[in-house]
Design a protein around this motif. Structure first.
Motif, PDB file in Angstrom:
ATOM      1  N   TRP A 180      11.748 114.433 -56.551  1.00 46.64           N
ATOM      2  CA  TRP A 180      12.883 113.513 -56.386  1.00 46.64           C
ATOM      3  C   TRP A 180      13.891 113.676 -57.511  1.00 46.64           C
ATOM      4  O   TRP A 180      15.098 113.739 -57.281  1.00 46.64           O
ATOM      5  N   GLU A 184      17.778 114.867 -57.034  1.00 53.30           N
ATOM      6  CA  GLU A 184      18.864 113.973 -57.439  1.00 53.30           C
ATOM      7  C   GLU A 184      19.663 114.516 -58.629  1.00 53.30           C
ATOM      8  O   GLU A 184      20.631 113.898 -59.064  1.00 53.30           O
ATOM      9  N   GLN A 228      16.544 105.370 -52.630  1.00 55.72           N
ATOM     10  CA  GLN A 228      15.972 106.710 -52.512  1.00 55.72           C
ATOM     11  C   GLN A 228      14.660 106.802 -53.297  1.00 55.72           C
ATOM     12  O   GLN A 228      13.668 107.371 -52.814  1.00 55.72           O
TER      13      GLN A 228
END
Length: 452
Positions: A180, A184, A228
């Motif tokens: 993640w 990002e 998210q």
């Protein structure tokens, strides 16, 4: 008399034993040299890193002749990772060393010629036993990664692919958060330069309930998409609680106020047949199975018959006190952390326990007021931090003249000092000591002692 060695000198040494803290103990014509990465039975070539009048410190640069107690470490990151110290030492040798460290501390510091040390309780699992891990973010060519500090380094973090102390679930969660962070395009915090954003990931598992709490720690500012991040962790059905904390200081800490991003404020764990709610900053022993053994031994040493007033000092979230409550008249707990006290009160209600009360305060300062409320204690249980009981706490504890003190210790050297003072100034006798191995492959050893 000058020390017989000099800094940066290389020596060939035979390692006899392990000192508390994990360094090997060698002797050069009677002069003690503590050898990092030296195991009992090794002959090593070691480079001297520090010289004092009474001893020297060195690091093994070559194992000339390995000990028969050496084994192959299963972890690919060993010994570079600072998380484990003894994966290459046979487990029975680890147990022997830890038991001897408790005995030696009581003999050398406590002044007890023959300490009543009972056989050490081995861990139920040598690997995958931790219910909490704190990972640090680090920058790599592929993007942010998660891991632990390199052994002996505060400014370097080693990326971890598989940790042998957590579960498969814990490893998978760490990997998902790493992916993640890369997707990002977030940057890892640099501890040396004090730049960057992502600092830590904390994962807590209820090993007997299957519930998981995740906590992200960042530098100042909200530079990530909350939804998210929550979505990534919610892919794991075990995750019940997701928190975010901000650390604006240079210090590497995770015990911070948190913002709940999703789910419950706390997760639940089960210990000794009781339910416990665990919040992000609440203290809970990090080896669930051995915590139950530790508390069982504390109960055995307390020898309750149903009519006793019990003080539970440094009570945390109430685990020991509540596990004793069914065998006591009343239990009175004191803990400095207000969050832990809130959990303890909640846990008493959760289990329908009405004969336990908990208060927030420094133990040494709170004892006088507690005594006014609760009356004379029949049994006092203490579970202090690594620094042990302060001199003031020992004095105030001694004045209560409780017939039995059950001392749960995570540091045999401070235990020994406290036992010596309780014996010399307050007439206590150390009756029993039972070491417990909560943390295989690390230098740490717990113990439960009985003083009367």
């Amino acid at each position: 008399m000058a020390a017989p060695v000099a800094r940066d000198q290389e020596l060939e040494l035979h390692v006899d034993s392990l000192a508390f803290g994990g360094n090997g103990v060698a002797r050069l014509n009677g002069f003690v040299v503590f050898v990092r990465r030296g195991l009992p039975g090794d002959t090593v070539r070691a480079r001297v890193t520090k010289v004092k009048r009474s001893h020297a410190e060195a690091i093994a640069v070559e194992v000339v002749e390995p000990s028969v107690k050496r084994v192959e470490a299963p972890c690919a990151h060993y010994p570079a990772c600072g998380g484990c110290r003894f994966q290459d030492l046979a487990y029975d040798a680890q147990l022997e060393a830890k038991q001897e460290q408790v005995r030696e501390a009581l003999r050398r510091i406590g002044g007890i010629a023959e300490p009543p040390v009972e056989p050490i309780v081995p861990a139920e699992s040598q690997f995958f036993y931790r219910n909490k891990l704190e990972y640090s973010f680090t920058a790599t060519p592929a993007g942010p990664a998660l891991g632990f500090h390199r052994a002996g380094r505060w400014d370097e973090v080693l990326e971890i692919e598989k940790c042998w102390l957590t579960t498969d679930l814990g490893n998978a969660i760490r990997g998902a958060v790493r992916d993640w962070a890369r997707e990002e395009r977030l940057d890892a915090y640099d501890q040396a330069e004090h730049t960057g954003y992502l600092r830590h990931l904390v994962v807590r598992e209820g090993r007997n309930t299957g519930q998981v709490l995740g906590q992200l720690v960042t530098a100042a500012g909200e530079r990530f998409d909350r939804d998210q991040f929550v979505e990534v962790l919610r892919r794991f059905p075990e995750v019940r609680s997701i928190h975010w904390a901000v650390n604006e200081t240079p210090a590497e800490v995770t015990n911070l106020p948190t913002t709940l991003l999703w789910g419950e404020e706390a997760i639940e764990e089960q210990l000794c047949g009781l339910r416990f709610r665990v919040r992000p900053n609440a203290f809970l022993q990090t080896n669930t199975a051995m915590a139950e053994r530790l508390y069982e031994i504390a109960g055995e040493f307390a020898a309750l018959t149903g009519g006793e007033t019990v003080y539970d000092l440094y009570c945390g979230i109430g685990t020991i006190g509540l596990s004793l409550a069914s065998r006591a008249l009343t239990v009175w707990g004191v803990e400095v952390s207000e969050e832990s006290v809130a959990c303890a009160l909640e846990n008493a209600d959760l289990n329908g326990i009405s004969n336990a009360a908990f208060f927030a305060g420094e133990t040494a300062d709170a004892l006088a007021e507690l005594h006014e409320r609760a009356g004379d204690p029949d049994v006092i249980v203490v579970d202090p931090p690594r620094a042990g009981l302060s001199n003031k706490a020992v004095r105030r504890l001694g004045r209560l003249e409780a017939p039995r003190i059950v001392y749960v210790s995570c540091n045999p050297t401070t235990l020994a000092g406290n036992v010596k003072e309780l014996a010399a100034s307050w007439g206590y006798t150390l009756e029993r000591v039972r070491p417990v191995d909560m943390f295989p492959h690390t230098p740490h050893v717990e113990s439960v002692s009985l003083l009367t």
